[in-house]
Design a protein around this motif. Structure first.
Motif, short mmCIF file in Angstrom:
data_model
loop_
_atom_site.label_atom_id
_atom_site.label_comp_id
_atom_site.label_asym_id
_atom_site.label_seq_id
_atom_site.Cartn_x
_atom_site.Cartn_y
_atom_site.Cartn_z
N ASP A 99 65.39 47.10 67.68
CA ASP A 99 64.33 46.88 68.67
C ASP A 99 62.97 46.63 68.03
OD1 ASP A 99 63.74 49.37 67.70
OD2 ASP A 99 63.72 50.39 69.65
N LYS A 100 62.94 46.41 66.72
CA LYS A 100 61.68 46.11 66.03
C LYS A 100 61.64 44.63 65.67
CE LYS A 100 61.25 50.74 64.06
NZ LYS A 100 61.11 51.54 62.82
N SER A 115 55.22 41.91 67.02
CA SER A 115 54.20 42.94 67.21
C SER A 115 52.93 42.59 66.46
CB SER A 115 54.72 44.30 66.74
OG SER A 115 55.10 44.24 65.37
N ASP A 137 64.34 37.99 65.54
CA ASP A 137 63.31 38.89 66.08
C ASP A 137 63.74 39.43 67.45
OD1 ASP A 137 61.08 40.20 67.06
OD2 ASP A 137 59.67 38.76 66.20
N THR A 176 62.38 48.01 74.42
CA THR A 176 61.83 48.89 73.38
C THR A 176 61.64 50.32 73.85
OG1 THR A 176 59.56 48.23 73.99
CG2 THR A 176 60.65 46.99 72.22
N ARG A 203 58.71 53.10 72.67
CA ARG A 203 58.29 52.97 71.27
C ARG A 203 56.93 52.31 71.12
NH1 ARG A 203 58.59 49.39 67.24
NH2 ARG A 203 59.72 47.82 68.44
N LEU A 204 56.58 51.38 72.02
CA LEU A 204 55.32 50.64 71.91
C LEU A 204 54.28 51.22 72.86
CD1 LEU A 204 56.70 46.96 71.87
CD2 LEU A 204 56.32 48.49 69.94
#
Length: 269
Positions: free
Chosen positions: A30-31, A35, A124, A156, A159-160
């Motif tokens: 999930d990264k 970002s 990505d 995500t 997490r963000l």
């Protein structure tokens, strides 16, 4: 075309094992690079020009770090650009989908940005999460940010934070603008991209990498990126066969597609 949900892209990648992911070039989890960056199409184009042909990862790194082909002011900026380009594209000819992009890059200049977008989507997860919001917007309609925000947040979890989530959405919208799927600055409008034999070959190969075969190759989320229906995709595959990009056979509803020439050196080191 039907609107896609995030699960469609997850399912498209799902059959790929960890080993297959490494060989083909998929990045899971999930990264993602969005970002902090977009698909960096301009930088990729400069790098491809500075290091043409069959070159190694070390050659790409040398072009960026020693020859400063990206025109960065500091060593630190060169290093971070190399890092992000590696995240998005691998830059390693041992990775199948990058090597194939490299081979297709000079076949049709107009296809380059679609090739870059597709490999970025492969690598990505954040950009993959943004795709259904764009592809589900009908051409000519205004693009709404909220569905993309919701999709990325769903992918995500917690997490963000809100600032990073907003940056991911802005970067993803910029990437889809670079690819031609969106136009405009503040308010963006969905527009249809022009599919080509070269871009179709690459979309079909990504489907092939996820173990799709036959007619199912033309029904993957990767083909939906090309904004066209299956009949035109088949016509484009026939054109790609004429160009020597793939092998294509059809007998009634039975379709067979393979990529012997593009994959012949798949396992080289």
């Amino acid at each position: 075309m039907n609107a896609l949900c995030h699960a469609d892209f997850d399912a498209a990648v799902g059959p790929v094992t960890e080993h297959e992911a490494a060989v083909w070039g998929f990045r899971l989890g999930d990264k993602g690079t969005h970002s902090s960056r977009t698909i960096m199409f301009e930088e990729l184009s400069h790098l491809m020009e500075a290091a043409p042909g069959d070159v190694s990862l070390e050659d790409y790194a040398e072009a960026i770090m020693a020859r400063n082909c990206l025109g960065k002011r500091t060593i630190a900026n060169r290093k971070i650009s190399l890092q992000h380009l590696r995240e998005l594209y691998s830059l390693d000819p041992r990775v199948v989908l990058f090597r194939v992009l490299r081979e297709l890059w000079d076949r049709d200049r107009s296809s380059r940005v679609l090739l870059a977008l597709m490999l970025s989507l492969v690598r990505d997860p954040l950009l993959r999460a943004s795709a259904p919001a764009v592809l589900g917007t009908p051409p000519g309609h205004e693009f709404a940010r909220q569905p993309m925000t919701d999709a990325v947040k769903s992918a995500t979890g917690d997490r963000l934070n809100s600032a990073t989530l907003d940056k991911v959405v802005r970067n993803a919208a910029s990437s889809w603008t670079q690819s031609g799927h969106l136009r405009g600055r503040g308010r963006k409008t969905r527009q249809r991209v022009q599919a080509t034999p070269v871009a179709t070959t690459y979309a079909l190969m990504i489907g092939f990498a996820t173990n799709r075969r036959g007619r199912l190759l033309f029904e993957t989320p990767w083909c939906s990126i090309l904004d066209t229906d299956i009949r035109e995709l088949i016509d484009l595959a026939v054109a790609a066969r004429t160009l020597g990009l793939l092998e294509f056979k059809q007998s009634g509803s039975i379709i067979d597609v393979s990529f012997a020439d593009l994959l012949k050196s798949r396992h080289r080191c």
